[in-house]
Design an enzyme around this catalytic site. Structure first.
Site, PDB file in Angstrom:
ATOM      1  N   ILE A  77      33.573  80.382  18.296  1.00 15.42           N
ATOM      2  CA  ILE A  77      34.734  81.192  17.952  1.00 15.42           C
ATOM      3  C   ILE A  77      34.376  82.674  17.880  1.00 15.42           C
ATOM      4  O   ILE A  77      35.210  83.537  18.176  1.00 15.42           O
ATOM      5  CB  ILE A  77      35.385  80.707  16.632  1.00 15.42           C
ATOM      6  CG1 ILE A  77      36.718  81.417  16.398  1.00 15.42           C
ATOM      7  CG2 ILE A  77      34.445  80.899  15.453  1.00 15.42           C
ATOM      8  CD1 ILE A  77      37.731  81.278  17.508  1.00 15.42           C
TER       9      ILE A  77
ATOM     10  N   GLY B 245      37.638  72.711  18.094  1.00 14.41           N
ATOM     11  CA  GLY B 245      38.224  73.267  16.882  1.00 14.41           C
ATOM     12  C   GLY B 245      37.787  74.710  16.700  1.00 14.41           C
ATOM     13  O   GLY B 245      37.577  75.445  17.674  1.00 14.41           O
ATOM     14  N   GLU B 246      37.675  75.148  15.445  1.00 18.10           N
ATOM     15  CA  GLU B 246      37.279  76.513  15.087  1.00 18.10           C
ATOM     16  C   GLU B 246      38.334  77.553  15.460  1.00 18.10           C
ATOM     17  O   GLU B 246      38.167  78.729  15.190  1.00 18.10           O
ATOM     18  CB  GLU B 246      35.945  76.926  15.734  1.00 18.10           C
ATOM     19  CG  GLU B 246      34.766  76.053  15.376  1.00 18.10           C
ATOM     20  CD  GLU B 246      33.474  76.484  16.072  1.00 18.10           C
ATOM     21  OE1 GLU B 246      33.447  77.575  16.704  1.00 18.10           O
ATOM     22  OE2 GLU B 246      32.490  75.734  15.998  1.00 18.10           O
ATOM     23  N   GLY B 247      39.414  77.147  16.129  1.00 22.14           N
ATOM     24  CA  GLY B 247      40.375  78.109  16.648  1.00 22.14           C
ATOM     25  C   GLY B 247      40.075  78.554  18.062  1.00 22.14           C
ATOM     26  O   GLY B 247      40.723  79.464  18.582  1.00 22.14           O
TER      27      GLY B 247
END
Length: 351
Positions: free
Chosen positions: A97, A315-317
């Site tokens: 990210i 994930g993590e954005g």
């Protein structure tokens, strides 16, 4: 629903400019509809910002991190300590990210929503934990309703902080070992989908691990079958990071931000926010479809067409961050592209 705090007020999207935006878009030097989803984005951002000339100001990604008691049931191949280790990695700039946020021009914030492992003082960390991880919802509710409301309030506060700094585009990311289990149960309860269709491999379970995860979550759903209302479902199965994301979604919609929705866990948090205030979805751009089992079904729940399909499931954005250049492109064509009239280009002849 009796709330111990005022919920953010999410107004339905103002659609009064829709026709004017469509006419402006159609007048650009291109065949109508030829920019596809960029045209949809430009129109949506114009309606959100209530202008024919939308902008992108201080785009921000907030990553919420917390631990889950359900990890005690062996639903992830990674130890719970990884959550804290990844928080340190985020803050040192070494995670995916971080790299993608740099490329996309995002301000990145990391929030400790409830990491179980004690964290050393870390520069840049927003340290507002609700507790040292949730309880094991295979045996008891993950959190109290009061803790769920506290997390909602904390997530909303982070968004309001960034709104005060001028942010009008925001993405939400997460980190928490075991949180795909939490998201799967939220999805099953609130989208009325059988748990087997919600459960995926998460951080890389083998076939035996996947079967165990399904059994654990099916038993947990049976144990808590009386959890029905959105906040009750969140308190029963959620994580502190997911609950903060729910509050963040509501506050971002209240502030009339464009919200970039990431993958499976981020969308599960949106399912809860949407159950509380359905107008929140009007402000959402669904950045990508995750490779995690169940995400496509959640997108169908929203009638959403994701911008990207890159087989990602980190994930993590990260998926949300990758969509930022597309927003820039949508705003740029709307604001900078000539019209047939201004460019002296012949438009399509009427027949």
């Amino acid at each position: 629903m009796n709330a111990p705090l005022p919920l953010p007020v999410v107004e339905p999207l103002d659609r009064s400019l829709r026709d004017d935006l469509s006419r402006t878009i159609d007048a650009k030097t291109k065949p109508q509809g030829s920019l596809g989803m960029l045209e949809v984005l430009a129109r949506q951002m114009g309606m959100i910002q209530r202008t024919l000339r939308p902008t992108i100001e201080r785009p921000t990604m907030i990553v919420f991190a917390a631990d889950h008691g359900i990890a005690q049931e062996g639903v992830s191949p990674y130890p719970q300590a990884v959550t804290a280790q990844m928080v340190a990695n985020f803050l040192s700039g070494g995670a995916a990210i971080n790299a993608i946020s740099r490329v996309s021009g995002l301000t990145l914030e990391v929030v400790n929503a409830g990491v179980a492992t004690p964290l050393a003082p870390l520069h840049g960390l927003v340290d507002v934990p609700i507790g040292p991880g949730t309880r094991n919802f295979a045996r008891e509710r993950a959190m109290t309703v009061e803790q769920a409301w506290a997390a909602l309030r904390a997530g909303a506060a982070r968004v309001r902080h960034h709104a005060g700094l001028g942010t009008n585009v925001i993405g939400l990311g997460e980190m928490g070992i075991g949180n795909t289990s939490s998201a799967a149960c939220l999805m099953s309860c609130l989208c009325a989908v059988p748990i087997d269709d919600c459960v995926g491999r998460g951080t890389g379970l083998d076939n035996a691990g996947l079967a165990r995860k399904r059994n654990v979550l099916a038993s947990a759903l049976a144990l808590h079958r009386d959890a029905i209302e959105p906040i009750d479902v969140l308190a029963t199965f959620g994580g502190f990071e997911i609950a903060m994301m729910v509050g963040a979604y509501l506050a971002a919609a209240e502030a009339k931000m464009t919200i970039l929705v990431d993958g499976f866990i981020a969308t599960a948090a949106l399912v809860v926010a949407d159950a509380i205030a359905p107008a929140v979805r009007d402000y959402c751009v669904f950045a990508h479809v995750s490779n995690e089992a169940g995400h496509r079904r959640m997108l169908d729940h929203f009638g959403a067409k994701p911008l990207l399909a890159l087989d990602m499931r980190l994930g993590e954005g990260t998926g949300a961050a990758l969509a930022v250049p597309l927003l820039h492109a949508a705003v740029a064509f709307l604001n900078e592209m000539a019209s047939f009239e201004s460019a002296g280009v012949a438009g399509r002849e009427a027949r």
